[in-house]
Design an enzyme around this catalytic site. Structure first.
Site, PDB file in Angstrom:
ATOM      1  N   HIS A 134      31.591  41.578  50.609  1.00 35.27           N
ATOM      2  CA  HIS A 134      30.209  41.685  51.801  1.00 35.27           C
ATOM      3  C   HIS A 134      29.466  40.174  51.704  1.00 35.27           C
ATOM      4  CE1 HIS A 134      31.611  46.236  52.121  1.00 35.27           C
ATOM      5  NE2 HIS A 134      32.594  45.749  51.156  1.00 35.27           N
ATOM      6  N   SER A 149      43.178  38.171  44.915  1.00 39.91           N
ATOM      7  CA  SER A 149      42.768  36.215  45.246  1.00 39.91           C
ATOM      8  C   SER A 149      42.034  36.110  44.585  1.00 39.91           C
ATOM      9  CB  SER A 149      42.126  36.905  47.345  1.00 39.91           C
ATOM     10  OG  SER A 149      42.015  38.389  47.017  1.00 39.91           O
ATOM     11  N   ASP A 164      33.753  43.933  44.329  1.00 40.76           N
ATOM     12  CA  ASP A 164      34.695  44.002  43.058  1.00 40.76           C
ATOM     13  C   ASP A 164      35.223  42.703  42.461  1.00 40.76           C
ATOM     14  OD1 ASP A 164      33.392  46.722  43.244  1.00 40.76           O
ATOM     15  OD2 ASP A 164      34.868  47.747  43.260  1.00 40.76           O
TER      16      ASP A 164
END
Length: 299
Positions: free
Chosen positions: A169, A256, A113
């Protein structure tokens, strides 16, 4: 004000920034810049705050944080009352159905996301950080030999806000390498900071690895830490087969960034993302969302 492009509604929205006033003060005012250089960018500041976020006492922050930033807890695997610390909440896992991964091997998906910016046909010595500020890939990973493999390729920057799902991921099946770690500072990765600190990504703590992917070539993956990100946690096993959508790791509390580099002629990015990136706008994306295709699949 930071405007983000919503791909679904085809409209721009203002980002609700966690700690906006503090970020503006620390990166735009003379006194704040001094505090940033003396304290905020340093490991000890983020480490101490990270220690607090690991305590039971920090759970008191969770309800207000959820309310202020309208976080959908219906898709989390735990209820608010079940979290043991703020960091436990921050690295929350989601129910799989909330982030479906496009399974088609020809489809390129987002690794997490966040807010995405993409540059194609990159110059390795002048990769755009933000308008007017650039950096080189060799500086970023400190490996000239690896960097040369990505000349004229594609750079994908995924910026995660504190409000986002903070696990990242694998975007394709393949074999991941070991992780190489580079020590650095802990500047914020918010656009306000990016506009103030030259070569910020090359200044911050970061880790990189290569995924020998089955469909998109050798993908260089870089995770960049930021203010209050006490840790970048890699949860994968090097040199072992992974599948598309498998978890690679997660960031503890703070904003981040994940950066991906693709070799030349391996992928084609969706037109809307490229168009917005050239205008200077990030696009909001979710884990598993389509952002491009294999180069030869583009019509």
């Amino acid at each position: 004000m930071i405007k983000i492009y919503d791909r679904k509604t085809k409209t721009y929205e203002e980002e609700n920034i966690a700690g906006k006033k503090f970020i503006e003060w620390t990166y735009e005012s003379p006194l704040g810049k001094g505090v940033t250089e003396l304290i905020a960018k340093r490991k000890i500041f983020s480490k101490l705050y990270g220690v607090f976020c690991d305590t039971k006492l920090s759970t008191k922050k969770i309800p207000e944080f959820v309310e202020n930033f309208d976080i959908d807890m219906a898709i989390a695997q735990k209820k608010i009352s079940d979290f043991t610390s703020f960091n436990d909440f921050f690295i929350r896992t989601l129910i799989p159905s909330s982030r479906p991964i496009v399974s088609d091997e020809n489809i390129l998906v987002s690794p997490g996301d966040g807010r995405i910016t993409i540059y194609d046909d990159i110059n390795l010595n002048n990769i755009i950080q933000i308008k007017g500020l650039t950096y080189s890939l060799s500086e970023l990973i400190k490996d000239d030999k690896i960097a040369k493999n990505y000349e004229n390729g594609v750079c994908v920057i995924l910026r995660l806000c504190p409000t986002d799902y903070h696990r990242f991921h694998f975007i394709d099946s393949g074999i991941p390498s070991e992780t190489f770690k580079i020590n650095g500072h802990y500047y914020s990765v918010n656009p306000i900071a990016l506009n103030s600190i030259p070569k910020l990504f090359c200044e911050n703590k970061r880790e990189w690895s290569i995924l020998k992917s089955d469909n998109f070539g050798d993908i260089l993956t870089i995770e960049v830490g930021a203010t209050c990100v006490g840790s970048i946690i890699q949860t994968y096993s090097p040199d072992k087969k992974v599948n598309k959508g498998d978890e690679k790791g997660y960031f503890k509390f703070g904003g981040s960034t994940t950066i991906l580099f693709f070799q030349k002629n391996k992928i084609k990015i969706d037109d809307d993302i490229l168009a917005q990136s050239k205008k200077g706008y990030e696009c909001k994306v979710l884990l598993g969302e389509k952002i491009g295709t294999k180069a030869h699949e583009r019509k």
